[in-house]
Scaffold this active site. Structure first.
Site, mmCIF file in Angstrom:
data_model
loop_
_atom_site.group_PDB
_atom_site.id
_atom_site.type_symbol
_atom_site.label_atom_id
_atom_site.label_comp_id
_atom_site.label_asym_id
_atom_site.label_seq_id
_atom_site.Cartn_x
_atom_site.Cartn_y
_atom_site.Cartn_z
ATOM 1 N N LYS A 37 0.816 -1.214 0.000
ATOM 2 C CA LYS A 37 0.000 0.000 0.000
ATOM 3 C C LYS A 37 0.854 1.271 0.000
ATOM 4 C CE LYS A 37 -0.673 0.282 5.027
ATOM 5 N NZ LYS A 37 0.092 1.520 5.215
ATOM 6 N N THR A 38 1.975 1.254 0.760
ATOM 7 C CA THR A 38 2.834 2.444 0.800
ATOM 8 C C THR A 38 3.414 2.725 -0.576
ATOM 9 O OG1 THR A 38 3.387 1.904 3.082
ATOM 10 C CG2 THR A 38 4.767 3.535 1.994
ATOM 11 N N ASP A 92 -3.752 7.356 4.296
ATOM 12 C CA ASP A 92 -3.219 6.031 4.627
ATOM 13 C C ASP A 92 -3.919 5.497 5.872
ATOM 14 O OD1 ASP A 92 -1.618 3.801 4.573
ATOM 15 O OD2 ASP A 92 0.135 4.780 5.423
ATOM 16 N N GLU A 93 -3.966 4.160 6.018
ATOM 17 C CA GLU A 93 -4.556 3.510 7.208
ATOM 18 C C GLU A 93 -5.954 4.077 7.494
ATOM 19 O OE1 GLU A 93 -3.244 0.967 8.268
ATOM 20 O OE2 GLU A 93 -1.054 1.074 8.317
ATOM 21 N N GLN A 142 -7.604 -5.116 9.384
ATOM 22 C CA GLN A 142 -6.556 -4.663 10.306
ATOM 23 C C GLN A 142 -7.024 -3.491 11.168
ATOM 24 O OE1 GLN A 142 -2.304 -4.981 8.839
ATOM 25 N NE2 GLN A 142 -3.353 -4.865 6.876
ATOM 26 N N ARG A 153 2.361 -10.599 10.442
ATOM 27 C CA ARG A 153 3.683 -9.975 10.642
ATOM 28 C C ARG A 153 4.792 -10.918 10.194
ATOM 29 N NH1 ARG A 153 2.096 -5.843 9.752
ATOM 30 N NH2 ARG A 153 0.168 -6.991 9.419
#
Length: 661
Positions: free
Chosen positions: A30-31, A213-214, A244, A596
């Site tokens: 995504k980044t 973002d997020e 998330q 993770r």
């Protein structure tokens, strides 16, 4: 610029026909998508960088985004672009528009401790839980965009009426101090834009495309701010993942994802499901767990990184045995594979689980770093210097005045401050303003007044210089004039004083560099400091050490090998979150923990766990039952640590014999 993106990523970058929601699964890049879209807007679509804003939730994420964009837009092409947290953006808006809200541009931003101290004086209860309830209620009201009057109107019982009164007193005090708390940095820009059409038009003209973002972590106030800036056309790309969403306990509202589709009927949704982090077995485990939740999109993560090792589930006798087992396995695995300690992470639901892990790691001589420790800016010596900066910027900041005037001690005691406080309260002015009035001076003795006047004149001289001279020069003069280093060595032992003075040096160096690099005065830096929670460039990841972290603090990170401990009923999921929406958030927390891991994942649970002085029996978490048996190696009971040490010594002896031969 787009050649290394997959098809959905490219579509997300190029789509500009309306509002866009990118449902980006864990590890799906995504980044990269946000950074490439920023570059695409500037290079291909001709956007002026000043008209593009990327909004994140943490300073670290903003730093990473700036670095990525800097690589794509070299040679100053990104100059003037806004890449910041929601709160930093709110601060920038308020600096420019403060007068419309009855504030001076030099308002103070209070940290949590100072805000809590003000609220404590209002609540006047020795019970800390009462203070926490009041703070939470006020924060929730602010995030729901309710002012004190509206909170009072909506109060359902006497307890809520009392909380609403505390909210009114708290907000009145903040206004008197020309101060804002963190929640105000979002609430007040929203209130401004709802009342002042000209201000909204100015900022919509300045920020013509938003990338958020997020997005799943937004609360009601942040969503309202985004909607106002994006306008009815919806000039934005929101990137988020409902799987998330793990911050409901602090006000984040996953329903904001659904509201986007309701508020913007032309909203396009693009799911990103290819994962670039984990093996397929890890992703299948994550998919199996999360599909038990109600979800916005049934996206199944997949990977081209191979099937990977089976996930191991290990049952342990108790939490001490669990900690020793994890330490032994990490030590053995690292020895066999020649990995670094930093390739391993141990994740857990609550901070209290770390203590026994730390003991086991120290015993095994395994270096570790603990996430979620004290922020650099929460250290007493940093708060001391920050109090001076706040007072120089805003002389009406009473909490900053009290800390600065008494640190270091300069002969100004509680009796002096009490008299000054009574006078300032009667006159409805700040303590700093009061000390220069003849009325206040008449209530003080010469011995009390002299050091106060010297202090006030000292602050005024610094404030005059702060608009005209480099921040670094003033900071050095401030430290020299207050003899802060000498005072530290007077009140602390030499070792502690040395460490604190080193921290002050780092802080001053950082401010000096930031002031020079960003052409900011000390006044502007003082407001920025309140938003920072970690010294720039100070990253634990540089250390070769195992990361011990809560699941919440681990979000956004990745590690080759992950141990997720305490996977039991009433621990994960937590005993207060066993049904409804709270259970779904716990399952998302499990999902975050699983995703993770890059190459291996070990899940442990205990047959009994000590709470206080009592041993309680435990059962494995329901989330373990949701895993796919085909990808999981179950029933591998933990090796006794003593036996493991014997085996380890035998292996080492065998290895030495082979090398010798």
């Amino acid at each position: 610029m787009l050649s290394d993106l997959n098809s959905p990523q490219r579509e997300a970058v190029k789509y500009l026909d309306g509002p866009l929601l990118v449902l980006a699964g864990a590890g799906s890049g995504k980044t990269r998508v946000i950074a490439r879209k920023i570059a695409y807007l500037v290079k291909v679509c001709g956007y002026d960088p000043r008209h593009v804003a990327a909004i994140t939730f943490t300073n670290k994420a903003a730093r990473e985004m700036r670095e990525r964009v800097g690589e794509l837009l070299a040679g100053g092409q990104a100059k003037g672009m806004t890449i910041s947290t929601f709160h930093s953006l709110g601060l920038a808006i308020l600096r420019q528009e403060a007068r419309h809200l009855g504030y001076k541009p030099r308002f103070s931003v209070l940290d949590a401790a100072d805000a809590q101290a003000i609220l404590s004086d209002i609540v006047m209860s020795p019970d800390k839980s009462s203070l926490r309830r009041a703070a939470a209620a006020i924060s929730n009201w602010k995030n729901a965009l309710l002012d004190p009057d509206e909170a009072m109107r909506q109060a359902g019982d006497e307890a809520e009426v009392q909380l609403a009164r505390a909210y009114l007193s708290y907000q009145t005090t903040l206004k008197a101090y020309q101060a804002m708390d963190f929640d105000d940095l979002i609430r007040l820009p929203v209130a401004l834009f709802q009342r002042e059409a000209d201000a909204l038009s100015r900022w919509q003209g300045r920020l013509r495309y938003l990338l958020v973002d997020e997005y799943q972590d937004t609360n009601g106030a942040q969503y309202a701010l985004m909607k106002l800036l994006a306008g009815p056309i919806g000039r934005f790309t929101a990137v988020g993942d409902d799987d998330q969403a793990i911050y409901g306990w602090r006000g984040a509202d996953v329903e904001n994802l659904r509201r986007l589709a309701e508020d913007y009927h032309q909203l396009k949704q693009i799911p990103l499901t290819q994962n670039y982090r984990s093996s397929q077995r890890i992703l299948e485990a994550a998919n199996r767990v999360i599909r038990h939740n109600n979800r916005l999109s049934d996206k199944n993560l997949w990977s081209e990184l191979g099937i990977g090792e089976p996930i191991q589930i290990v049952d342990c006798k108790d939490n001490r045995h669990e900690a020793e087992t994890v330490a032994t396995r990490i030590d053995g695995h690292r020895f066999q594979t020649r990995n670094r300690f930093s390739d391993y992470a141990v994740l857990y639901r609550g901070n209290h689980q770390a203590r026994v892990l730390e003991e086991a790691f120290r015993s095994a001589r395994i270096p570790y770093v603990l996430s979620g420790g004290q922020s650099f800016f929460d250290r007493a010596e940093i708060k001391d210097i920050t109090a001076y900066l706040r007072l120089i910027a805003n002389p009406d900041d009473d909490p900053a005045f009290i800390r600065a005037v008494t640190t270091p001690r300069r002969g100004i005691g509680p009796a002096t401050l009490e008299r000054l406080s009574h006078y300032s309260a009667d006159r409805h002015i700040s303590l700093f303003a009061a000390l220069f009035e003849a009325g206040a001076q008449a209530t003080l003795t010469v011995k009390q007044l002299q050091p106060l006047l010297e202090f006030g004149e000292f602050i005024n001289r610094l404030a005059f210089r702060a608009e005209r001279e480099p921040a670094g020069t003033l900071l050095q003069d401030l430290l020299a004039a207050t003899r802060y280093e000498t005072w530290l060595y007077d009140v602390e032992d030499d070792r502690i004083a040395h460490a604190k003075w080193e921290n002050v040096g780092k802080f001053v160096d950082w401010l000096t560099k930031k002031g020079a690099d960003e052409a900011k005065t000390l006044i502007e830096l003082s407001q920025t400091v309140a938003l920072m929670n970690l010294l720039e460039g100070r990253e634990d990841a540089e250390l070769n050490a195992v990361r011990l972290s809560t699941l919440h603090a681990a979000k956004g990170l990745e590690f080759p090998h992950v141990f997720l401990v305490g996977v039991e009923e009433e621990t994960l999921p937590h005993r207060e979150c066993l049904d409804g929406d709270r259970l779904e958030e716990e399952r998302r927390l499990m999902y975050v923990g699983i995703t993770r891991a890059q190459r291996s994942l070990t899940l442990t649970w205990c047959k009994r766990r000590k709470r206080g002085q009592v041993w309680l029996p435990c059962t494995p978490s329901r989330f373990l039952a949701e895993l796919d048996d085909g990808n999981v190696k179950r029933g591998d009971e933990a090796i006794d640590p003593d036996a493991a040490r014997v085996i380890g010594k035998q292996r080492l002896a065998n290895l030495k014999a082979m090398l010798g031969g």
